[in-house]
Design a protein around this motif. Structure first.
Motif, mmCIF file in Angstrom:
data_model
loop_
_atom_site.group_PDB
_atom_site.id
_atom_site.type_symbol
_atom_site.label_atom_id
_atom_site.label_comp_id
_atom_site.label_asym_id
_atom_site.label_seq_id
_atom_site.Cartn_x
_atom_site.Cartn_y
_atom_site.Cartn_z
ATOM 1 N N PHE A 1 8.658 1.037 -11.534
ATOM 2 C CA PHE A 1 10.064 0.616 -11.574
ATOM 3 C C PHE A 1 10.960 1.693 -10.947
ATOM 4 C CE2 PHE A 1 11.023 -3.080 -14.638
ATOM 5 C CZ PHE A 1 9.760 -3.633 -14.520
ATOM 6 N N LEU A 2 10.711 2.950 -11.291
ATOM 7 C CA LEU A 2 11.552 4.041 -10.793
ATOM 8 C C LEU A 2 11.524 4.106 -9.272
ATOM 9 C CD1 LEU A 2 13.187 6.747 -11.363
ATOM 10 C CD2 LEU A 2 10.986 7.906 -11.051
ATOM 11 N N ILE A 3 10.317 4.130 -8.705
ATOM 12 C CA ILE A 3 10.197 4.298 -7.253
ATOM 13 C C ILE A 3 10.818 3.110 -6.532
ATOM 14 C CG2 ILE A 3 8.564 4.489 -5.332
ATOM 15 C CD1 ILE A 3 6.640 5.938 -7.276
ATOM 16 N N ARG A 4 10.621 1.916 -7.066
ATOM 17 C CA ARG A 4 11.153 0.732 -6.393
ATOM 18 C C ARG A 4 12.670 0.650 -6.509
ATOM 19 N NH1 ARG A 4 7.637 -4.615 -7.119
ATOM 20 N NH2 ARG A 4 9.200 -5.197 -5.568
ATOM 21 N N SER B 1 7.997 17.517 -7.846
ATOM 22 C CA SER B 1 8.956 16.477 -7.451
ATOM 23 C C SER B 1 9.639 16.826 -6.130
ATOM 24 C CB SER B 1 10.019 16.288 -8.540
ATOM 25 O OG SER B 1 9.418 15.801 -9.722
ATOM 26 N N ALA B 2 9.854 18.119 -5.878
ATOM 27 C CA ALA B 2 10.540 18.529 -4.644
ATOM 28 C C ALA B 2 9.650 18.332 -3.424
ATOM 29 C CB ALA B 2 10.979 19.982 -4.743
ATOM 30 N N MET B 3 8.365 18.131 -3.635
ATOM 31 C CA MET B 3 7.457 17.981 -2.501
ATOM 32 C C MET B 3 7.582 16.594 -1.853
ATOM 33 S SD MET B 3 6.482 21.002 -2.446
ATOM 34 C CE MET B 3 7.219 22.066 -3.699
ATOM 35 N N ILE B 4 8.443 15.746 -2.418
ATOM 36 C CA ILE B 4 8.758 14.501 -1.699
ATOM 37 C C ILE B 4 9.693 14.806 -0.531
ATOM 38 C CG2 ILE B 4 8.417 13.087 -3.785
ATOM 39 C CD1 ILE B 4 11.471 12.614 -3.833
ATOM 40 N N ALA C 1 0.821 -1.213 0.000
ATOM 41 C CA ALA C 1 0.000 0.000 0.000
ATOM 42 C C ALA C 1 0.856 1.264 0.000
ATOM 43 C CB ALA C 1 -0.929 -0.005 1.210
ATOM 44 N N SER C 2 2.123 1.136 0.405
ATOM 45 C CA SER C 2 2.998 2.315 0.483
ATOM 46 C C SER C 2 4.288 2.075 -0.281
ATOM 47 C CB SER C 2 3.325 2.622 1.940
ATOM 48 O OG SER C 2 2.164 3.031 2.608
ATOM 49 N N PRO C 3 4.914 3.160 -0.744
ATOM 50 C CA PRO C 3 6.149 3.009 -1.531
ATOM 51 C C PRO C 3 7.314 2.591 -0.638
ATOM 52 C CG PRO C 3 5.698 5.335 -1.111
ATOM 53 C CD PRO C 3 4.519 4.578 -0.602
ATOM 54 N N PRO C 4 8.284 1.878 -1.212
ATOM 55 C CA PRO C 4 9.448 1.452 -0.427
ATOM 56 C C PRO C 4 10.367 2.634 -0.115
ATOM 57 C CG PRO C 4 9.765 0.917 -2.732
ATOM 58 C CD PRO C 4 8.381 1.469 -2.623
ATOM 59 N N GLN C 5 10.852 2.709 1.111
ATOM 60 C CA GLN C 5 11.811 3.758 1.462
ATOM 61 C C GLN C 5 13.171 3.464 0.840
ATOM 62 O OE1 GLN C 5 11.567 6.805 3.134
ATOM 63 N NE2 GLN C 5 9.440 6.307 2.641
ATOM 64 N N GLU D 1 -1.566 1.221 -11.883
ATOM 65 C CA GLU D 1 -1.651 2.694 -11.953
ATOM 66 C C GLU D 1 -2.337 3.257 -10.700
ATOM 67 O OE1 GLU D 1 -2.582 4.214 -15.795
ATOM 68 O OE2 GLU D 1 -3.302 6.148 -15.053
ATOM 69 N N GLU D 2 -3.379 2.576 -10.236
ATOM 70 C CA GLU D 2 -4.040 3.022 -9.003
ATOM 71 C C GLU D 2 -3.061 3.038 -7.837
ATOM 72 O OE1 GLU D 2 -8.087 1.553 -7.899
ATOM 73 O OE2 GLU D 2 -7.839 0.320 -9.689
ATOM 74 N N VAL D 3 -2.308 1.944 -7.713
ATOM 75 C CA VAL D 3 -1.391 1.813 -6.577
ATOM 76 C C VAL D 3 -0.230 2.797 -6.701
ATOM 77 C CG1 VAL D 3 0.269 0.246 -5.482
ATOM 78 C CG2 VAL D 3 -2.023 -0.581 -6.108
ATOM 79 N N THR D 4 0.332 2.914 -7.907
ATOM 80 C CA THR D 4 1.530 3.740 -8.061
ATOM 81 C C THR D 4 1.214 5.227 -7.909
ATOM 82 O OG1 THR D 4 2.340 2.052 -9.585
ATOM 83 C CG2 THR D 4 3.554 4.114 -9.515
ATOM 84 N N THR D 5 0.068 5.660 -8.435
ATOM 85 C CA THR D 5 -0.278 7.067 -8.243
ATOM 86 C C THR D 5 -0.609 7.323 -6.766
ATOM 87 O OG1 THR D 5 -2.574 6.622 -8.926
ATOM 88 C CG2 THR D 5 -1.073 7.471 -10.606
#
Lengths: 470, 470
Positions: free
Chosen positions: B354-357, B269-272, A44-48, B115-119
């Motif tokens: 892929f990018l986030i993981r 992007s900076a809001m992460i 449910a959440s992105p990996p750190q 797409e639901e999960v990644t967004t």
């Protein structure tokens, strides 16, 4: 990921795709996942912390793949053929790997110039005159919206530069048939015309627009003080590949000063065959035209070519020139951002350029001819079998059929049709799309996957007869 | 091309891309091609016979590459960072290789659910509440058009289902600042509002919209019988990353019943980074919001996330349900075709997933922090150097500079600025984008390519001082 890590992971991915493509025929056509099933398996959440490429690919196999419908399956007869031929896939890989963006010509000159050349190749392949210029959009939905915006602005002498559509004294009207694609009405509504100003022109028994009805409706609107603005005709409608009579429609459009847009998104691919071009006789009189190489032709999605006759008008409707996009080359080059909706553009021409070169025009033609022959074969089988009926003329690669057991009519017949189609789809053995035709459900068999040979049609026909048992 | 031929050609292409990415720093940043140069080298007509993959790749090397601007170069400081990190490239390769299309949930369930999960992962990374739902578009141009169409339809209680915008009695008005992106005005014009109904709200000395001016303009329009409809605010404007005050604008929007759209395409992007979120305080009060992971975050183009609070309204504006798109799963699933303009959709979520993981949230954060520090460093060098000036506050990764030799003002200064920027770009050593700020040309240095380290900023600063010699 460094280039060397990419090299290793990339080779693995290429092998994975090659294996996938080599085994499509052994996979279920329609994905068997239940609603929510894939979502439930994902965190449910992105990996750190960073994860390995192997972990990601494991999840692709385990979680993603059960939710993939096999569009390249030789028994995929749903929606429309969209094969993504492997040469085209490699062209898109090059585009993605280069990671360039078309904002201006200068932001990557090759992106613009290869697109100019490749869309002109398409123009020649389709037998169109050199009065047409092409640009690549994502989809025909976008292209139809662009066309209707251009129609609106021509009719209002560029109202966008003044008070907009909302300041126009007399309402503009758009004409199309009930068989045009759903994106046409959507485009008309988004462009601000309103549902009350979208006219559904009656069609004949072959589901083609009646030009005399079009003319009569225009006369009515004029008499009521409304302004006829555009007509959208279709070469090869979605439901049953009906052919609107472009020549007659063009005469009406010319007399009445309407913008004429032709949607040949699917059927346009067949126009690379000289023997098919009678189907869109009159296309040269249109103002805009859409052909999607990402359908039957084999380019991997998304690649929709929008052809326009008056490019200057298109640019005037779409252009923006903020200071940060000005370059010294302006005026000597095309800036495709002014040819459509989005500013940023992918190097989409590569997938089409690779496709045409690797297949050759002759190769593409041979495949389309094979598919036309396959459709004819299926039509003949269905027509010759008691209880079965071909419910629309087979002009191209779509065969519309219904099994009509004795005594079954009306809603009972509809339920029966939807049931056997669902059984067929759920079997995973083949995939078809049911649709309404004249208010009754029937089953569309849309032929044209790259791997679909006569044998697969024979298998489909046998499956249909098994599932439609009553 | 068979799967086995693809395996071979694909490995070659992967190596080619790996080599390209490994050598970007040694290539000219801006392509040196002259207008028409690439076009002239390509055959005017398509090949009849198939060509080999080798022949195609030879032409890529010989003809295409001289026309490629190196967006991944560590001294690419043009437009905005759009790195296309290699993990994201592989995610897109998977999407393209699978060749699936999102028309309905059923046409590939995983396409929708990933797409639901990644967004939603993106939503959490940005610190947004769970009142938001996301959908991936191609670009912010498209998203801004969607936002203004939704605003139009809310203000008119769905005029599209009746007479359209053209039947509305009082004109609707859209408000934005001169510093909003060019696509905002384009969207307003295409949505039919008309230039006469697009208000440019004045900005303060830091180039941010003045909320009190917005309120006063709304009052004027109301007094004149017009209907204020929407305000578009920007977090991180294109020219100089100015920050419109969202909280104050939201108060005005709420009081006056306007749709509030926030464009954070680049700066989002900076809001992460939690320490950056003060920049968009008030964002929760907006109706729609755009963040482009294909910019600074590193997803390969195109990947623009549109966040919406009232998804039901969006679907009501965008939905079409022809029979051939109906499936048994409808009602239990999301059909993203009803969340935007195009019907057909790529599996875009894969490149973001892929990018986030592969990077992990912590990895993405570290890179963004590095870039912010690099911008600060350059700001300090410029500010400390006689004759040089930082012409806008440096909030993020864009540094706006001008060299102002003694005695040079007005148009002479403009010419000088454009000349040294052109010299720098033509050298191939670095790439910057000149732009107008308050009517005078200056040079934007947009930092954030994946490979850009402090060393490259030092080199740029040295090159700037060499080229700007007078």
């Amino acid at each position: 990921m460094t280039p060397d890590e990419f090299r290793k992971a990339g080779h693995r991915l290429i092998d994975w795709i090659a294996d996938y493509r080599a085994t499509v025929a052994s996979r279920p056509v329609m994905a068997r996942a239940e609603p929510g099933e894939i979502k439930a398996k994902l965190p449910a959440s992105p990996p750190q912390a960073a994860e390995s490429f192997e972990a990601i690919m494991d999840d692709v196999d385990r979680i993603v793949m059960p939710g993939i419908t096999t569009w390249q399956h030789p028994r995929f007869f749903g929606y429309f053929p969209s094969n993504g031929l492997l040469a085209s896939v490699l062209g898109d890989y090059l585009s993605t790997g280069l990671g360039v963006i078309g904002l201006t010509w200068q932001s990557s000159p090759a992106l613009t110039e290869v697109e100019e050349v490749t869309t002109d190749w398409m123009r020649q392949m389709l037998g169109l005159s050199d009065a047409w210029s092409g640009v690549i959009n994502d989809t025909a939905s976008t292209g139809s919206l662009v066309a209707l915006l251009c129609a609106r602005e021509r009719a209002t002498d560029y109202s966008l530069a003044r008070g907009g559509l909302q300041a126009e004294p007399q309402p503009l009207v758009v004409y199309t048939s009930a068989h045009s694609h759903s994106s046409v009405e959507k485009a008309a509504l988004l462009a601000g015309f309103g549902k009350a100003h979208v006219r559904i022109v009656p069609h004949d028994t072959e589901f083609a627009m009646r030009p005399e009805s079009l003319d009569a409706m225009i006369a009515d609107d004029l008499a009521a003080g409304r302004r006829p603005c555009a007509v959208v005709a279709t070469t090869g409608t979605t439901t049953c590949t009906a052919l609107d009579p472009l020549e007659a429609i063009a005469r009406v459009a010319k007399n009445r000063n309407l913008w004429m847009h032709v949607d040949a998104a699917m059927a346009g691919s067949a126009m690379i065959l000289p023997e098919c071009r009678w189907m869109w006789a009159g296309v040269e009189e249109a103002d805009s035209l859409i052909v999607n190489p990402h359908k039957w032709l084999g380019a991997v999605f998304d690649c929709s070519v929008y052809f326009v006759r008056d490019a200057e008008h298109l640019v005037r409707v779409m252009s923006t020139t903020p200071s940060y996009l000005k370059t010294a080359a302006d005026g000597r080059v095309k800036n495709y951002r002014d040819w459509g909706l989005p500013l940023g553009r992918r190097f989409r021409a590569l997938k089409l350029w690779f496709l045409i070169r690797e297949q050759g025009v002759a190769g593409l033609q041979a495949r389309i001819r094979r598919d036309l022959a396959n459709a004819k074969w299926l039509e003949e089988q269905v027509a010759a079998t008691p209880g079965w009926r071909v419910v629309a003329p087979v002009r191209l690669q779509t065969v519309c059929v219904r099994h009509e057991p004795a005594g079954l009519t009306g809603e009972a017949l509809d339920r029966y049709t939807l049931e056997w189609a669902a059984r067929l789809n759920q079997s995973g053995e083949a995939y078809v799309t049911p649709a309404l035709l004249d208010g009754r459900w029937m089953v569309r068999v849309s032929i044209g996957a790259e791997l679909t040979e006569r044998m697969h049609l024979e298998q489909l026909w046998s499956l249909m007869q098994q599932d439609a048992v009553r």
